[in-house]
Enzyme design. Structure first.
Site, PDB file in Angstrom:
ATOM      1  N   GLY A  30       7.571   1.307   4.613  1.00 32.71           N
ATOM      2  CA  GLY A  30       6.385   2.168   4.641  1.00 32.71           C
ATOM      3  C   GLY A  30       5.314   1.703   3.682  1.00 32.71           C
ATOM      4  O   GLY A  30       4.391   2.433   3.355  1.00 32.71           O
ATOM      5  N   MET A  31       5.428   0.430   3.233  1.00 32.37           N
ATOM      6  CA  MET A  31       4.436  -0.108   2.302  1.00 32.37           C
ATOM      7  C   MET A  31       3.635  -1.263   2.911  1.00 32.37           C
ATOM      8  O   MET A  31       2.955  -1.994   2.192  1.00 32.37           O
ATOM      9  CB  MET A  31       5.118  -0.543   1.004  1.00 32.37           C
ATOM     10  CG  MET A  31       5.655   0.658   0.228  1.00 32.37           C
ATOM     11  SD  MET A  31       5.910   0.312  -1.502  1.00 32.37           S
ATOM     12  CE  MET A  31       7.549  -0.334  -1.419  1.00 32.37           C
ATOM     13  N   PRO A  89       9.336  -4.358  -0.664  1.00 35.29           N
ATOM     14  CA  PRO A  89      10.479  -3.957   0.161  1.00 35.29           C
ATOM     15  C   PRO A  89      10.125  -3.979   1.658  1.00 35.29           C
ATOM     16  O   PRO A  89       8.994  -3.670   2.031  1.00 35.29           O
ATOM     17  CB  PRO A  89      10.781  -2.534  -0.314  1.00 35.29           C
ATOM     18  CG  PRO A  89      10.225  -2.470  -1.691  1.00 35.29           C
ATOM     19  CD  PRO A  89       9.019  -3.362  -1.692  1.00 35.29           C
ATOM     20  N   GLY A 108       4.614  -6.437   5.744  1.00 36.63           N
ATOM     21  CA  GLY A 108       4.361  -7.459   6.762  1.00 36.63           C
ATOM     22  C   GLY A 108       2.870  -7.594   7.039  1.00 36.63           C
ATOM     23  O   GLY A 108       2.331  -8.706   7.131  1.00 36.63           O
ATOM     24  N   ALA A 122      10.381  -3.002   5.709  1.00 38.16           N
ATOM     25  CA  ALA A 122      10.520  -1.785   6.529  1.00 38.16           C
ATOM     26  C   ALA A 122      10.622  -0.552   5.634  1.00 38.16           C
ATOM     27  O   ALA A 122      11.516   0.273   5.759  1.00 38.16           O
ATOM     28  CB  ALA A 122      11.724  -1.890   7.464  1.00 38.16           C
ATOM     29  N   LYS A 156       0.842  -1.204   0.000  1.00 37.22           N
ATOM     30  CA  LYS A 156       0.000   0.000   0.000  1.00 37.22           C
ATOM     31  C   LYS A 156       0.874   1.249   0.000  1.00 37.22           C
ATOM     32  O   LYS A 156       2.050   1.221   0.403  1.00 37.22           O
ATOM     33  CB  LYS A 156      -0.939   0.030   1.215  1.00 37.22           C
ATOM     34  CG  LYS A 156      -0.258   0.112   2.588  1.00 37.22           C
ATOM     35  CD  LYS A 156       0.091   1.507   3.077  1.00 37.22           C
ATOM     36  CE  LYS A 156       0.803   1.483   4.426  1.00 37.22           C
ATOM     37  NZ  LYS A 156       1.660   2.569   4.733  1.00 37.22           N
ATOM     38  N   ASP A 186      -2.325  -1.898  10.510  1.00 39.11           N
ATOM     39  CA  ASP A 186      -2.603  -1.849   9.065  1.00 39.11           C
ATOM     40  C   ASP A 186      -3.228  -3.146   8.537  1.00 39.11           C
ATOM     41  O   ASP A 186      -3.605  -3.216   7.366  1.00 39.11           O
ATOM     42  CB  ASP A 186      -1.300  -1.624   8.275  1.00 39.11           C
ATOM     43  CG  ASP A 186      -0.868  -0.163   8.277  1.00 39.11           C
ATOM     44  OD1 ASP A 186      -1.705   0.712   8.576  1.00 39.11           O
ATOM     45  OD2 ASP A 186       0.318   0.098   7.965  1.00 39.11           O
TER      46      ASP A 186
HETATM   47  P1  ATP Z   1       4.199  -0.159   7.747  1.00 39.37           P
HETATM   48  O1  ATP Z   1       4.041   0.601   6.480  1.00 39.37           O
HETATM   49  O2  ATP Z   1       2.959  -0.920   8.168  1.00 39.37           O
HETATM   50  O3  ATP Z   1       4.801   0.618   8.844  1.00 39.37           O
HETATM   51  P2  ATP Z   1       6.632  -1.278   6.803  1.00 39.37           P
HETATM   52  O4  ATP Z   1       6.473  -1.449   5.331  1.00 39.37           O
HETATM   53  O5  ATP Z   1       7.344  -0.053   7.243  1.00 39.37           O
HETATM   54  O6  ATP Z   1       5.212  -1.356   7.468  1.00 39.37           O
HETATM   55  P3  ATP Z   1       7.260  -4.061   7.087  1.00 39.37           P
HETATM   56  O7  ATP Z   1       7.882  -4.407   5.783  1.00 39.37           O
HETATM   57  O8  ATP Z   1       5.873  -4.532   7.314  1.00 39.37           O
HETATM   58  O9  ATP Z   1       7.374  -2.498   7.384  1.00 39.37           O
HETATM   59  O10 ATP Z   1       8.260  -4.637   8.193  1.00 39.37           O
HETATM   60  C1  ATP Z   1       8.357  -4.122   9.482  1.00 39.37           C
HETATM   61  C2  ATP Z   1       9.112  -5.128  10.365  1.00 39.37           C
HETATM   62  O11 ATP Z   1       8.341  -6.319  10.472  1.00 39.37           O
HETATM   63  C3  ATP Z   1      10.476  -5.523   9.836  1.00 39.37           C
HETATM   64  O12 ATP Z   1      11.407  -5.286  10.847  1.00 39.37           O
HETATM   65  C4  ATP Z   1      10.379  -7.008   9.539  1.00 39.37           C
HETATM   66  O13 ATP Z   1      11.527  -7.740   9.935  1.00 39.37           O
HETATM   67  C5  ATP Z   1       9.179  -7.480  10.353  1.00 39.37           C
HETATM   68  N1  ATP Z   1       8.403  -8.517   9.652  1.00 39.37           N
HETATM   69  C6  ATP Z   1       7.866  -9.598  10.191  1.00 39.37           C
HETATM   70  N2  ATP Z   1       7.221 -10.330   9.275  1.00 39.37           N
HETATM   71  C7  ATP Z   1       7.332  -9.711   8.101  1.00 39.37           C
HETATM   72  C8  ATP Z   1       6.883 -10.003   6.792  1.00 39.37           C
HETATM   73  N3  ATP Z   1       6.180 -11.085   6.503  1.00 39.37           N
HETATM   74  N4  ATP Z   1       7.191  -9.115   5.824  1.00 39.37           N
HETATM   75  C9  ATP Z   1       7.877  -7.996   6.127  1.00 39.37           C
HETATM   76  N5  ATP Z   1       8.342  -7.693   7.339  1.00 39.37           N
HETATM   77  C10 ATP Z   1       8.087  -8.530   8.334  1.00 39.37           C
END
Ligand code: ATP
Length: 285
Positions: free
Chosen positions: A98-99, A94, A102, A96, A11, A136
């Site tokens: 912002g998309m 990618p 997880g 961590a 997202k 989210d």
């Molecule tokens: P948001 O936009 O919701 O803040 P994000 O894109 O910044 O999320 P994610 O990619 O969801 O961050 O990852 C955040 C943390 O969650 C990372 O430190 C990662 O190691 C951990 N994590 C656990 N499971 C997953 C997964 N299936 N995919 C991605 N990250 C994961």
């Protein structure tokens, strides 16, 4: 059915406002969310007992802490499933960044297990359970274009935004969502984004109205720590983006283009620039 394949979409936030900090440390937000075509693929298989998890990503935990595993455990418990599940995750979103990669995986596991085990659970119930994994997750279960309020879990589905191309670039840094919210001065936000106006523009199918209201209050924390984000935003605008913003807590920057040719040239240019490690050209989903 013994196996089920499901896609998890990333997202972006077309607008992100923080209304206030809540006593429990969470933040009350107001955001316009949009699914995009950057995707993970998950294969779920019925298995004897518990949760088994594998992934092609070397950067991700393959243990209990993976959000996909946590979602699977939650489903086994909530729906008293006697068997187990084997999950394989092909990771493209990618990490961590912002998309919500997880959260998207967790949402896909919940929806996928609902089908695989013929649970017939309404999406609203999955969304209610999903918030315990991440704020989210309910949005990722719903997908598409939506207004998210509360801590992100109060959702109002919106009509799809007008057709456009989305260029997303993730610089070679990872940003912790927790760090960004902890360092945000929620009371000192000088100018709140016009999320109501953006919602009205989405409902009216008014892309210029959406573009002119794109704003993200979390940039105030992430950009000073990582100036490359601002460089990327300016670069995208120079390359023809009609709007450019950091997504979520960053560091991914996206640009919106109405001219597909301009978007393609911008992709090629950004790949040459080397400002971002990963660059994707995609569309709203
Ligand atoms: P948001 O936009 O919701 O803040 P994000 O894109 O910044 O999320 P994610 O990619 O969801 O961050 O990852 C955040 C943390 O969650 C990372 O430190 C990662 O190691 C951990 N994590 C656990 N499971 C997953 C997964 N299936 N995919 C991605 N990250 C994961």
């Amino acid at each position: 059915m013994n196996e089920y394949q499901i896609t998890a979409y990333a997202k972006i936030n077309l607008g992100l406002d923080v209304v206030k900090r809540l006593p429990d440390g969470y933040h009350q937000v107001k955001m316009i969310m949009q699914s995009i075509g950057i995707r993970d693929e998950l294969l779920l298989e019925k298995a004897g007992h518990g949760v088994t998890f594998t992934t092609d990503s070397e950067e991700l935990p393959a243990d209990e802490s993976n959000l996909a595993c946590r979602a699977a455990r939650l489903m086994l418990e909530k729906y008293r499933i006697s068997g187990g599940v084997r999950i394989h995750l092909q990771k493209n979103i990618p990490i961590a960044a912002g998309m919500a990669g997880g959260s998207a995986d967790a949402a896909a596991v919940m929806k996928g297990m609902n089908r695989l085990f013929d649970l017939d659970a309404p999406l609203s119930q999955l969304m209610e359970y999903g918030v315990s994994i991440g704020a989210d997750v309910p949005y990722c279960i719903l997908g598409g274009t939506a207004l998210a309020e509360g801590i992100g879990e109060k959702l109002t589905p919106l009509p799809p935004i007008p057709a456009c191309r989305i260029l997303a670039a993730k610089p070679d840094i990872s940003v912790s969502t927790r760090y960004v919210y902890e360092h945000l001065d929620a009371r000192g936000i000088p100018c709140h984004p016009d999320i109501d106006g953006m919602e009205a523009a989405v409902r009216a199918g008014d892309l210029p109205g959406i573009l002119c209201r794109m704003a993200n209050v979390l940039e105030a924390v992430t950009v000073p720590a990582h100036p490359v984000i601002s460089t990327l935003k300016n670069r995208m605008l120079k390359l023809g983006a009609e709007g450019s913003l950091m997504s979520g807590s960053g560091p991914t920057v996206f640009g919106i283009f109405t001219d597909p040719q301009a978007a393609l040239s911008a992709l090629e240019q950004l790949q040459k620039d080397g400002l971002a490690r990963q660059v994707f050209l995609t569309e709203p989903v």
